[in-house]
Design a protein around this motif. Structure first.
Motif, PDB file in Angstrom:
ATOM      1  N   ILE A 109       3.093   5.089  -5.134  1.00 30.36           N
ATOM      2  CA  ILE A 109       3.801   5.256  -3.629  1.00 30.36           C
ATOM      3  C   ILE A 109       2.848   5.409  -2.386  1.00 30.36           C
ATOM      4  CG2 ILE A 109       3.603   8.124  -3.715  1.00 30.36           C
ATOM      5  CD1 ILE A 109       6.383   7.950  -2.403  1.00 30.36           C
ATOM      6  N   ALA A 110       1.686   5.713  -2.526  1.00 32.04           N
ATOM      7  CA  ALA A 110       0.545   5.735  -1.335  1.00 32.04           C
ATOM      8  C   ALA A 110       0.027   4.241  -1.283  1.00 32.04           C
ATOM      9  CB  ALA A 110      -0.570   6.490  -1.837  1.00 32.04           C
ATOM     10  N   SER A 111      -0.066   3.530  -2.247  1.00 35.05           N
ATOM     11  CA  SER A 111      -0.548   2.102  -2.117  1.00 35.05           C
ATOM     12  C   SER A 111       0.851   1.128  -1.520  1.00 35.05           C
ATOM     13  CB  SER A 111      -1.220   1.327  -3.339  1.00 35.05           C
ATOM     14  OG  SER A 111      -0.249   1.719  -4.390  1.00 35.05           O
ATOM     15  N   THR A 112       1.919   1.568  -2.022  1.00 37.53           N
ATOM     16  CA  THR A 112       3.268   1.070  -1.650  1.00 37.53           C
ATOM     17  C   THR A 112       3.371   1.120  -0.419  1.00 37.53           C
ATOM     18  OG1 THR A 112       4.065   1.061  -3.643  1.00 37.53           O
ATOM     19  CG2 THR A 112       5.529   0.678  -2.054  1.00 37.53           C
ATOM     20  N   PHE A 113       3.240   2.290   0.285  1.00 33.12           N
ATOM     21  CA  PHE A 113       3.442   2.794   1.682  1.00 33.12           C
ATOM     22  C   PHE A 113       2.593   2.099   2.552  1.00 33.12           C
ATOM     23  CE2 PHE A 113       2.430   5.516   4.985  1.00 33.12           C
ATOM     24  CZ  PHE A 113       3.565   5.768   5.910  1.00 33.12           C
ATOM     25  N   ALA A 114       1.225   2.036   2.167  1.00 35.19           N
ATOM     26  CA  ALA A 114       0.074   1.236   2.881  1.00 35.19           C
ATOM     27  C   ALA A 114       0.146  -0.174   3.106  1.00 35.19           C
ATOM     28  CB  ALA A 114      -1.197   1.548   2.321  1.00 35.19           C
ATOM     29  N   GLN A 144       3.058  -0.891   5.514  1.00 36.34           N
ATOM     30  CA  GLN A 144       2.412  -0.541   6.816  1.00 36.34           C
ATOM     31  C   GLN A 144       1.832  -1.941   7.190  1.00 36.34           C
ATOM     32  OE1 GLN A 144       0.302   3.259   6.489  1.00 36.34           O
ATOM     33  NE2 GLN A 144       1.737   4.127   7.854  1.00 36.34           N
ATOM     34  N   CYS A 145       0.814  -2.200   6.423  1.00 38.73           N
ATOM     35  CA  CYS A 145       0.054  -3.456   6.749  1.00 38.73           C
ATOM     36  C   CYS A 145       0.956  -4.630   7.004  1.00 38.73           C
ATOM     37  CB  CYS A 145      -0.685  -3.965   5.568  1.00 38.73           C
ATOM     38  SG  CYS A 145      -2.138  -2.756   5.607  1.00 38.73           S
ATOM     39  N   LEU A 146       2.022  -4.901   6.281  1.00 39.23           N
ATOM     40  CA  LEU A 146       2.754  -5.960   6.536  1.00 39.23           C
ATOM     41  C   LEU A 146       3.565  -6.008   7.832  1.00 39.23           C
ATOM     42  CD1 LEU A 146       4.701  -6.385   3.036  1.00 39.23           C
ATOM     43  CD2 LEU A 146       3.115  -8.271   4.086  1.00 39.23           C
ATOM     44  N   LEU A 154       9.320  -8.842   6.499  1.00 39.13           N
ATOM     45  CA  LEU A 154       9.707  -7.816   5.335  1.00 39.13           C
ATOM     46  C   LEU A 154      11.093  -8.569   4.738  1.00 39.13           C
ATOM     47  CD1 LEU A 154       9.188  -4.389   6.634  1.00 39.13           C
ATOM     48  CD2 LEU A 154       7.479  -5.921   5.696  1.00 39.13           C
ATOM     49  N   ASP A 155      11.165  -9.869   4.648  1.00 35.85           N
ATOM     50  CA  ASP A 155      12.362 -10.473   4.265  1.00 35.85           C
ATOM     51  C   ASP A 155      12.306 -10.515   2.623  1.00 35.85           C
ATOM     52  OD1 ASP A 155      13.529 -11.262   6.665  1.00 35.85           O
ATOM     53  OD2 ASP A 155      12.531 -12.967   6.696  1.00 35.85           O
ATOM     54  N   GLN A 163      -2.890  13.431   2.046  1.00 32.00           N
ATOM     55  CA  GLN A 163      -3.047  11.802   1.798  1.00 32.00           C
ATOM     56  C   GLN A 163      -2.122  11.234   2.695  1.00 32.00           C
ATOM     57  OE1 GLN A 163      -1.823  12.470  -2.408  1.00 32.00           O
ATOM     58  NE2 GLN A 163      -3.906  11.263  -3.007  1.00 32.00           N
ATOM     59  N   ILE A 164      -0.931  11.653   2.987  1.00 33.07           N
ATOM     60  CA  ILE A 164      -0.106  10.887   3.901  1.00 33.07           C
ATOM     61  C   ILE A 164      -0.422  10.937   5.409  1.00 33.07           C
ATOM     62  CG2 ILE A 164       2.352  11.008   5.057  1.00 33.07           C
ATOM     63  CD1 ILE A 164       2.353  10.110   2.058  1.00 33.07           C
ATOM     64  N   LYS A 165      -1.190  12.052   5.832  1.00 32.10           N
ATOM     65  CA  LYS A 165      -1.658  12.137   7.264  1.00 32.10           C
ATOM     66  C   LYS A 165      -2.762  11.388   7.374  1.00 32.10           C
ATOM     67  CE  LYS A 165      -0.509  16.819   8.231  1.00 32.10           C
ATOM     68  NZ  LYS A 165      -0.939  18.187   8.283  1.00 32.10           N
ATOM     69  N   THR A 166      -3.656  11.101   6.383  1.00 31.99           N
ATOM     70  CA  THR A 166      -4.867  10.312   6.069  1.00 31.99           C
ATOM     71  C   THR A 166      -4.452   8.599   6.310  1.00 31.99           C
ATOM     72  OG1 THR A 166      -6.197  11.832   4.993  1.00 31.99           O
ATOM     73  CG2 THR A 166      -6.707   9.532   5.076  1.00 31.99           C
ATOM     74  N   SER A 167      -3.174   8.322   5.669  1.00 29.64           N
ATOM     75  CA  SER A 167      -2.781   6.967   5.757  1.00 29.64           C
ATOM     76  C   SER A 167      -2.335   6.810   6.999  1.00 29.64           C
ATOM     77  CB  SER A 167      -1.643   6.943   4.535  1.00 29.64           C
ATOM     78  OG  SER A 167      -1.122   5.579   4.811  1.00 29.64           O
ATOM     79  N   LEU A 168      -1.314   7.824   7.571  1.00 30.34           N
ATOM     80  CA  LEU A 168      -0.933   7.274   8.955  1.00 30.34           C
ATOM     81  C   LEU A 168      -1.899   7.390   9.977  1.00 30.34           C
ATOM     82  CD1 LEU A 168       2.013   9.892   9.081  1.00 30.34           C
ATOM     83  CD2 LEU A 168       2.237   7.417   8.883  1.00 30.34           C
ATOM     84  N   TRP A 169      -3.157   8.233   9.885  1.00 28.44           N
ATOM     85  CA  TRP A 169      -4.116   8.261  10.718  1.00 28.44           C
ATOM     86  C   TRP A 169      -4.824   6.899  10.943  1.00 28.44           C
ATOM     87  CZ3 TRP A 169      -5.827  11.241  14.906  1.00 28.44           C
ATOM     88  CH2 TRP A 169      -6.990  10.799  15.430  1.00 28.44           C
ATOM     89  N   THR A 170      -4.926   6.217  10.001  1.00 30.29           N
ATOM     90  CA  THR A 170      -5.633   4.847   9.676  1.00 30.29           C
ATOM     91  C   THR A 170      -5.143   3.864  10.370  1.00 30.29           C
ATOM     92  OG1 THR A 170      -4.646   4.318   7.674  1.00 30.29           O
ATOM     93  CG2 THR A 170      -6.866   5.184   7.639  1.00 30.29           C
ATOM     94  N   PHE A 171      -3.702   3.971  10.837  1.00 35.39           N
ATOM     95  CA  PHE A 171      -2.758   2.935  11.585  1.00 35.39           C
ATOM     96  C   PHE A 171      -2.548   3.666  13.080  1.00 35.39           C
ATOM     97  CE2 PHE A 171      -2.167   1.759   7.202  1.00 35.39           C
ATOM     98  CZ  PHE A 171      -2.477   0.622   7.431  1.00 35.39           C
TER      99      PHE A 171
END
Length: 75
Positions: free
Chosen positions: A13-18, A21-23, A30-31, A67-75
């Motif tokens: 889930i974490a890598s999928t979320f990231a 987000q990158c896309l 996101l087609d 982990q979620i907060k860290t992921s969101l913080w990077t963006f």
């Protein structure tokens, strides 16, 4: 996924979320993402008792708020 060892071919889930987000940040439409299947998979990872998520369908460690907060913080 072809030619990958089994432990690398499992979605998390974490890598999928990231990746999503990158896309989005790159302006992708996101087609190519099958949203109903993605949401169904994410829902299958949710613990209905407390709303937490396990990392992968194989029951790997739960995803923490940090982990979620860290992921969101990077963006």
């Amino acid at each position: 996924m072809k030619n990958l060892p089994a432990h690398l071919a499992k979605p998390h889930i974490a890598s999928t979320f990231a990746a999503v987000q990158c896309l989005i940040l790159l302006g992708d439409e996101l087609d190519n993402i099958h949203v109903p299947e993605l949401l169904s998979w994410v829902h299958s990872l949710m613990n209905p008792e407390d709303g937490s998520f396990q990392g992968a369908a194989d029951g790997s460690e739960p995803v923490t708020k940090r982990q979620i907060k860290t992921s969101l913080w990077t963006f």
